[in-house]
Design an enzyme around this catalytic site. Structure first.
Site, PDB file in Angstrom:
ATOM      1  N   HIS A  71       0.832  -1.205   0.000  1.00 44.14           N
ATOM      2  CA  HIS A  71       0.000   0.000   0.000  1.00 44.14           C
ATOM      3  C   HIS A  71       0.864   1.252   0.000  1.00 44.14           C
ATOM      4  CE1 HIS A  71       0.601   0.877   4.344  1.00 44.14           C
ATOM      5  NE2 HIS A  71       0.488  -0.428   4.534  1.00 44.14           N
ATOM      6  N   ASP A  73      -0.374   4.390   1.038  1.00 43.48           N
ATOM      7  CA  ASP A  73      -0.783   5.388   2.030  1.00 43.48           C
ATOM      8  C   ASP A  73      -0.064   5.153   3.353  1.00 43.48           C
ATOM      9  OD1 ASP A  73      -2.418   3.018   2.192  1.00 43.48           O
ATOM     10  OD2 ASP A  73      -3.713   4.077   3.616  1.00 43.48           O
ATOM     11  N   ASP A 103       6.457   1.036   7.097  1.00 44.37           N
ATOM     12  CA  ASP A 103       5.078   0.652   6.749  1.00 44.37           C
ATOM     13  C   ASP A 103       4.537   1.534   5.639  1.00 44.37           C
ATOM     14  OD1 ASP A 103       2.541  -0.456   6.868  1.00 44.37           O
ATOM     15  OD2 ASP A 103       1.924   0.734   8.597  1.00 44.37           O
ATOM     16  N   GLU A 135      -5.185   1.630   2.525  1.00 38.60           N
ATOM     17  CA  GLU A 135      -5.075   0.429   3.356  1.00 38.60           C
ATOM     18  C   GLU A 135      -5.205   0.788   4.827  1.00 38.60           C
ATOM     19  OE1 GLU A 135      -3.030  -2.572   5.904  1.00 38.60           O
ATOM     20  OE2 GLU A 135      -2.547  -0.450   5.627  1.00 38.60           O
ATOM     21  N   GLU A 136      -4.641   1.924   5.211  1.00 34.06           N
ATOM     22  CA  GLU A 136      -4.585   2.295   6.623  1.00 34.06           C
ATOM     23  C   GLU A 136      -5.951   2.654   7.203  1.00 34.06           C
ATOM     24  OE1 GLU A 136      -2.180   1.759   8.411  1.00 34.06           O
ATOM     25  OE2 GLU A 136      -0.285   1.974   7.355  1.00 34.06           O
ATOM     26  N   GLU A 163       4.219  -6.254   3.938  1.00 35.04           N
ATOM     27  CA  GLU A 163       4.133  -5.562   5.224  1.00 35.04           C
ATOM     28  C   GLU A 163       5.360  -5.905   6.072  1.00 35.04           C
ATOM     29  OE1 GLU A 163       2.081  -3.363   6.375  1.00 35.04           O
ATOM     30  OE2 GLU A 163       0.138  -3.576   5.373  1.00 35.04           O
ATOM     31  N   HIS A 355       3.858   3.548  12.460  1.00 34.51           N
ATOM     32  CA  HIS A 355       2.863   4.424  13.075  1.00 34.51           C
ATOM     33  C   HIS A 355       3.432   5.274  14.211  1.00 34.51           C
ATOM     34  CE1 HIS A 355      -0.809   1.838  11.628  1.00 34.51           C
ATOM     35  NE2 HIS A 355       0.179   1.861  10.736  1.00 34.51           N
TER      36      HIS A 355
END
Length: 382
Positions: A71, A73, A103, A135-136, A163, A355
């Site tokens: 992903h 985003d 990520d 995705e997030e 991932e 994150h």
């Protein structure tokens, strides 16, 4: 090769692709990069055209082959105490820092850095690149891409979701169902509370029921996961306007992180039955307009691939690890797997850094990812 990965990662990190923003500038940059190497791309836009998935195929036409998926985003940096610029690459102590470095733009950078080598090597099977948006926020964007793949007469056979797993092969993760519950009561002055229907009070009854349902979920266990059962929690709640007014509205958001073989709808159905049989009759004796409504927010399926499959043995060999595991976080892998594409998860970096402020990926992890891609290329060579 490290210089190529670093250059591409620096470019990817420079785009602010927080899920609330457009990812088109990054997608167009990837499309142009692939075109420079003779690879055509297909874009799948969202409804307003502000975001897009990218799908590209290297090697021979036809079915089968492998998808490398990730992903584009990232999560916001708002409120985080970054000591380094989040949307730029900083190299320090064997690490590359920046939002999305772990990520999962580190994986995307490795894939793109390997493209010239895949193009130069005649392949006996197609290699597909699938880069998604949103995705997030619930694995939302990739669904149009998965639908295209599922309907294709040239459907790929295998998929690697990149991932961050510290290059440890992963065969499973839980699914997720997120819901919003909205309670409409009947307001009145707090001096006359029996004449009102307190929306917060009834929401609290629903939350208490959820606790009981969560306890039931914990009775079904699978030791391959941590925690080894489906979990349920209420994450946000809001309601009321003043202390001296019986609140008319209250809403709360809940999520179920469920084992792959569990249907979370059974839990929501039990909550609905409780609302309809136990709560609404009492609420509507005061005001027939009172209501309890449930709104889906997002959902993605769990993943559970056979770690003894031929694909699993191949990936273990490419990674240099024969030990498979599960992860606590979700991925888009379950959607690809539901579409009939056998899926495993393996990528550079760790979600321990994802994150967070000053997110980073270790350069050694990117080196290991490039080694995996080189092994994949050797297996796919004509």
């Amino acid at each position: 090769m490290n210089d190529r990965v670093r250059e591409i990662l620096a470019r990817l990190l420079s785009f602010d692709t927080t899920s609330r923003e457009s990812n088109l500038a990054l997608i167009h940059a990837i499309r142009d990069y692939l075109a420079e190497h003779g690879v055509d791309s297909e874009l799948f836009h969202n409804d307003d055209g502000s975001k897009a998935n990218l799908y590209a195929t290297l090697g021979p036409p036809g079915g089968g082959g492998v998808i490398l998926s990730g992903h584009t985003d990232v999560v916001p940096v708002d409120g985080q105490q970054w000591s380094l610029p989040p949307f730029a690459l900083t190299q320090r102590d064997g690490r590359y820092y920046g939002r999305g470095s772990a990520d999962m733009k580190g994986f995307l950078a490795c894939v793109l850095a390997a493209v010239p080598d895949f193009v130069a090597q005649p392949l006996r099977l197609p290699l597909h690149l699938a880069f998604s948006y949103d995705e997030e926020v619930g694995c939302l964007g990739v669904r149009s891409l998965v639908a295209h793949i599922q309907a294709s007469s040239n459907k790929p056979a295998l998929c690697i979701i990149g991932e961050p797993t510290r290059m440890q092969p992963v065969f499973g993760h839980k699914g997720k169902l997120a819901m919003r519950c909205q309670v409409q009561g009947h307001p009145c002055h707090s001096a006359y509370t029996p004449q009102g229907v307190n929306a917060i009070a009834y929401a609290s009854k629903l939350i208490g029921k959820l606790q009981d349902l969560g306890d039931c979920l914990s009775q079904h266990r699978d030791s391959r996961f941590d925690p080894p059962y489906s979990t349920l929690q209420v994450g946000t709640i809001s309601g009321g306007s003043a202390l001296n007014i019986v609140p008319e509205h209250c809403s709360f958001d809940l999520e179920i992180r469920h084992l792959p073989d569990h249907a979370p709808e059974t839990t929501i159905d039990a909550l609905r039955r409780y609302a309809e049989s136990e709560l609404l009759p009492a609420m509507r004796r005061i005001d027939s307009a009172c209501d309890i409504r449930f709104q889906p927010l997002s959902r993605y399926p769990g993943l559970l691939t056979d770690p003894q499959s031929e694909f699993a043995r191949l990936l273990a060999g490419w990674c240099g690890s024969d030990s498979f595991d599960t992860v606590a976080f979700g991925t888009e892998g379950g959607l690809f797997d539901e579409a009939g594409v056998a899926t495993l998860v393996c990528g550079p970096g760790s979600m321990d850094q994802g994150h967070k402020a000053d997110e980073f990926v270790e350069i050694e992890q990117l080196d290991r990812c490039m080694a995996m891609l080189a092994s994949l290329k050797g297996w796919m060579a004509a």
